[in-house]
Design a protein around this motif. Structure first.
Motif, PDB file in Angstrom:
ATOM      1  N   PRO A  11      -1.444  -0.588 -11.154  1.00  0.00           N
ATOM      2  CA  PRO A  11      -1.149   0.758 -11.923  1.00  0.00           C
ATOM      3  C   PRO A  11      -2.248   1.236 -12.791  1.00  0.00           C
ATOM      4  O   PRO A  11      -2.506   2.491 -12.718  1.00  0.00           O
ATOM      5  CB  PRO A  11       0.131   0.477 -12.791  1.00  0.00           C
ATOM      6  N   PRO A  12      -2.985   0.236 -13.632  1.00  0.00           N
ATOM      7  CA  PRO A  12      -4.070   0.830 -14.441  1.00  0.00           C
ATOM      8  C   PRO A  12      -4.979   1.490 -13.715  1.00  0.00           C
ATOM      9  O   PRO A  12      -5.701   2.519 -14.298  1.00  0.00           O
ATOM     10  CB  PRO A  12      -4.619  -0.439 -15.067  1.00  0.00           C
ATOM     11  N   ALA A  13      -5.232   1.166 -12.382  1.00  0.00           N
ATOM     12  CA  ALA A  13      -6.400   1.904 -11.639  1.00  0.00           C
ATOM     13  C   ALA A  13      -5.752   3.556 -11.352  1.00  0.00           C
ATOM     14  O   ALA A  13      -6.747   4.427 -11.474  1.00  0.00           O
ATOM     15  CB  ALA A  13      -6.586   1.490 -10.265  1.00  0.00           C
ATOM     16  N   LEU A  14      -4.737   3.649 -11.126  1.00  0.00           N
ATOM     17  CA  LEU A  14      -3.978   4.848 -10.921  1.00  0.00           C
ATOM     18  C   LEU A  14      -4.016   5.608 -12.174  1.00  0.00           C
ATOM     19  O   LEU A  14      -4.304   6.731 -12.214  1.00  0.00           O
ATOM     20  CB  LEU A  14      -2.637   4.969 -10.288  1.00  0.00           C
ATOM     21  N   ASP A  15      -3.880   5.024 -13.263  1.00  0.00           N
ATOM     22  CA  ASP A  15      -3.623   5.879 -14.466  1.00  0.00           C
ATOM     23  C   ASP A  15      -5.180   6.251 -14.893  1.00  0.00           C
ATOM     24  O   ASP A  15      -5.307   7.265 -15.385  1.00  0.00           O
ATOM     25  CB  ASP A  15      -3.256   4.691 -15.848  1.00  0.00           C
ATOM     26  N   ALA A  16      -5.992   5.449 -14.581  1.00  0.00           N
ATOM     27  CA  ALA A  16      -7.556   5.890 -15.079  1.00  0.00           C
ATOM     28  C   ALA A  16      -7.979   6.983 -14.193  1.00  0.00           C
ATOM     29  O   ALA A  16      -8.467   7.947 -14.468  1.00  0.00           O
ATOM     30  CB  ALA A  16      -8.612   4.647 -14.700  1.00  0.00           C
ATOM     31  N   ILE A  23       1.003  -1.203  -0.128  1.00  0.00           N
ATOM     32  CA  ILE A  23       0.029  -0.032  -0.055  1.00  0.00           C
ATOM     33  C   ILE A  23       0.902   1.194   0.071  1.00  0.00           C
ATOM     34  O   ILE A  23       0.829   2.388  -0.765  1.00  0.00           O
ATOM     35  CB  ILE A  23      -1.055  -0.046   1.085  1.00  0.00           C
ATOM     36  N   GLU A  24       1.823   1.305   0.697  1.00  0.00           N
ATOM     37  CA  GLU A  24       2.922   2.439   0.917  1.00  0.00           C
ATOM     38  C   GLU A  24       3.526   2.741  -0.354  1.00  0.00           C
ATOM     39  O   GLU A  24       3.411   3.708  -1.005  1.00  0.00           O
ATOM     40  CB  GLU A  24       3.847   2.173   1.840  1.00  0.00           C
ATOM     41  N   ASP A  25       3.954   1.666  -1.107  1.00  0.00           N
ATOM     42  CA  ASP A  25       4.663   1.744  -2.464  1.00  0.00           C
ATOM     43  C   ASP A  25       3.378   2.480  -3.604  1.00  0.00           C
ATOM     44  O   ASP A  25       3.908   3.365  -4.230  1.00  0.00           O
ATOM     45  CB  ASP A  25       5.236   0.616  -2.826  1.00  0.00           C
ATOM     46  N   THR A  26       2.335   1.928  -3.566  1.00  0.00           N
ATOM     47  CA  THR A  26       1.486   1.911  -4.629  1.00  0.00           C
ATOM     48  C   THR A  26       0.883   3.623  -4.128  1.00  0.00           C
ATOM     49  O   THR A  26       0.752   4.389  -5.186  1.00  0.00           O
ATOM     50  CB  THR A  26       0.093   1.173  -4.661  1.00  0.00           C
ATOM     51  N   ALA A  27       0.577   3.871  -2.917  1.00  0.00           N
ATOM     52  CA  ALA A  27      -0.045   5.285  -2.448  1.00  0.00           C
ATOM     53  C   ALA A  27       1.391   6.201  -2.879  1.00  0.00           C
ATOM     54  O   ALA A  27       0.967   7.203  -3.254  1.00  0.00           O
ATOM     55  CB  ALA A  27      -0.267   5.299  -1.035  1.00  0.00           C
ATOM     56  N   THR A  28       2.555   6.083  -2.602  1.00  0.00           N
ATOM     57  CA  THR A  28       3.778   6.837  -2.870  1.00  0.00           C
ATOM     58  C   THR A  28       3.605   7.084  -4.564  1.00  0.00           C
ATOM     59  O   THR A  28       3.817   8.604  -4.834  1.00  0.00           O
ATOM     60  CB  THR A  28       4.990   6.332  -2.475  1.00  0.00           C
ATOM     61  N   ALA A  29       3.569   6.146  -5.282  1.00  0.00           N
ATOM     62  CA  ALA A  29       3.539   6.455  -6.530  1.00  0.00           C
ATOM     63  C   ALA A  29       2.525   7.413  -7.146  1.00  0.00           C
ATOM     64  O   ALA A  29       2.390   8.197  -8.023  1.00  0.00           O
ATOM     65  CB  ALA A  29       3.567   5.086  -7.499  1.00  0.00           C
ATOM     66  N   PHE A  30       1.064   7.223  -6.422  1.00  0.00           N
ATOM     67  CA  PHE A  30      -0.001   7.669  -6.836  1.00  0.00           C
ATOM     68  C   PHE A  30       0.243   9.314  -6.396  1.00  0.00           C
ATOM     69  O   PHE A  30      -0.063  10.200  -7.237  1.00  0.00           O
ATOM     70  CB  PHE A  30      -1.181   7.359  -6.097  1.00  0.00           C
ATOM     71  N   LEU A  41      -4.235  16.512  -0.012  1.00  0.00           N
ATOM     72  CA  LEU A  41      -4.756  17.126   1.156  1.00  0.00           C
ATOM     73  C   LEU A  41      -4.391  16.191   2.414  1.00  0.00           C
ATOM     74  O   LEU A  41      -4.465  16.513   3.654  1.00  0.00           O
ATOM     75  CB  LEU A  41      -6.090  17.432   1.233  1.00  0.00           C
ATOM     76  N   SER A  42      -3.958  15.005   2.036  1.00  0.00           N
ATOM     77  CA  SER A  42      -3.819  13.895   3.025  1.00  0.00           C
ATOM     78  C   SER A  42      -2.212  13.800   3.231  1.00  0.00           C
ATOM     79  O   SER A  42      -1.253  14.264   2.643  1.00  0.00           O
ATOM     80  CB  SER A  42      -4.350  12.363   2.607  1.00  0.00           C
ATOM     81  N   PRO A  43      -1.602  13.115   4.033  1.00  0.00           N
ATOM     82  CA  PRO A  43      -0.110  13.025   4.378  1.00  0.00           C
ATOM     83  C   PRO A  43       0.532  12.421   3.173  1.00  0.00           C
ATOM     84  O   PRO A  43       0.287  11.507   2.768  1.00  0.00           O
ATOM     85  CB  PRO A  43       0.093  12.239   5.698  1.00  0.00           C
ATOM     86  N   VAL A  44       1.573  13.025   2.895  1.00  0.00           N
ATOM     87  CA  VAL A  44       2.718  12.889   1.917  1.00  0.00           C
ATOM     88  C   VAL A  44       3.517  11.398   2.628  1.00  0.00           C
ATOM     89  O   VAL A  44       3.960  10.531   1.785  1.00  0.00           O
ATOM     90  CB  VAL A  44       3.444  13.693   1.365  1.00  0.00           C
TER      91      VAL A  44
END
Length: 373
Positions: free
Chosen positions: A359-364, A287-294, A306-309
């Motif tokens: 990644p496709p979810a983030l892309d969309a 989750i950390e890795d995916t959220a960081t990429a997003f 607006l949430s923590p980086v």
């Protein structure tokens, strides 16, 4: 990836654009199959005692994953009911809570106050910031001599901020710490035994479905909380029908209200078993890795986050600001593009990232967020 992680990820079938685990986490095939199997067994007239063996499986898994003793945990069908039981069982005095909490962590205390059982005191406001996080410093400054408990969410549902439970524990001393853990348990690898009452519903990040959850109590919590809303299954000799009140059971089971659903227990046991197979730390890292990429891509695109980086300050929630006040419109566009998220007011959209997010979810999501407005 390990074989266990491969199996875990392959068990989930939510749509590729699903980014809404903070509202509801679609259960795995294994959970759905467990519910189906137990329902089929119930239809054959199998004895209920056999079905309720699922209760013990779930409770044992809760104990292992929380760090609380097996006798200190009890099942509950929702966070809301668990919090109500804690609120009605508090010793006399005041409970301290932020007005920015999710409603379930407010109505419990308000209802107990209405019943004349407690007094609700709110954290001192931060001028100009109604969503300011609950910090040890704010808590310490708001304590009064009659404060007997402090209630806080492990992860704030609107801002995604993780509470400093260790700091709050230190600030309140011997008072009870009540933690609504629904937005963090299962995806945050932390010491949950800092809480005196940990209340978690299983329908979100645990992906166990509705009607699942638990309450875990510390020795301090067990000693001070009364089972005011406990029922007939929370007492000694519950099947001795003598028309008299019986003594409460030892441990957290005294808060049992009635026989619960074995389908819910089985679903929770299966979901927790899958989580144990890979480990909370592994889920958290993904989750950390995916959220960081997003987050990096959002910031690169000039979108306000607006949430923590910092990974240490967040869990799976990423909140994107809508400075034009068009969050509902953008939310509709996301939905049309197959991206499921939560809109909060006119100025923010909350995305929830789990270990299964790809990644496709983030892309969309980014494709819609980047559209001209």
């Amino acid at each position: 990836m390990t074989a266990e992680l491969d199996d875990y990820l392959a068990s989930f079938t939510e749509p590729a654009g699903y980014l809404n685990f903070g509202s509801y986490g679609p259960p795995s095939r294994a959970v759905v199959e467990t519910i189906g199997r137990l329902t089929a067994e119930a239809g054959t007239g199998v004895r209920s005692a056999g079905l309720h063996a699922e209760d013990e499986k779930a409770l044992a898994a809760v104990s292992r994953l929380t760090g609380f003793d097996r006798g200190a945990v009890v099942l509950t069908p929702s966070t809301s009911l668990g919090l109500l039981q804690i609120a009605f069982g508090l010793p006399r005095g005041a409970v301290l809570v932020s007005t920015a909490e999710f409603p379930s962590n407010l109505y419990a205390w308000w209802r107990a106050e209405d019943a004349g059982l407690t007094t609700v005191r709110t954290l001192r406001a931060v001028p100009g910031d109604e969503l300011a996080p609950v910090t040890p410093e704010r808590v310490a400054a708001s304590l009064t001599p009659d404060t007997v408990a402090v209630a806080v969410s492990a992860v704030d549902f609107r801002t995604g901020v993780r509470a400093d439970l260790a700091g709050i524990r230190s600030a309140i001393g011997d008072r009870l710490l009540v933690v609504d853990g629904i937005q963090g348990f299962g995806v945050v690898d932390t010491d949950w035994t800092l809480a005196d009452a940990l209340v978690v519903g299983g329908q979100k990040w645990l992906r166990a479905g509705w009607g699942t959850g638990f309450v875990a109590l510390s020795p301090r919590g067990l000693a001070r909380l009364r089972p005011v809303l406990g029922g007939w299954t929370g007492v000694e000799r519950p099947s001795h029908y003598d028309g008299m009140p019986h003594e409460p059971l030892p441990g957290a089971q005294r808060f049992s209200v009635t026989n619960g659903s074995p389908f819910a227990s089985g679903a929770l046991a299966t979901a927790l078993g899958q989580l144990e197979s890979v480990g909370v730390a592994t889920v958290q890292r993904r989750i950390e890795d995916t959220a960081t990429a997003f987050i990096d891509r959002l910031l690169d695109a000039g979108m306000p986050v607006l949430s923590p980086v910092s990974p240490g300050e967040r869990a799976g929630l990423v909140v994107v600001g809508m400075p034009h006040g068009d969050a509902p419109t953008v939310h509709e566009r996301l939905d049309a593009a197959g991206v499921t998220a939560t809109v909060h007011g006119d100025d923010r959209i909350r995305f929830s990232i789990h270990a299964t997010t790809t990644p496709p979810a983030l892309d969309a999501a980014l494709a819609v967020l980047g559209e001209p407005r």
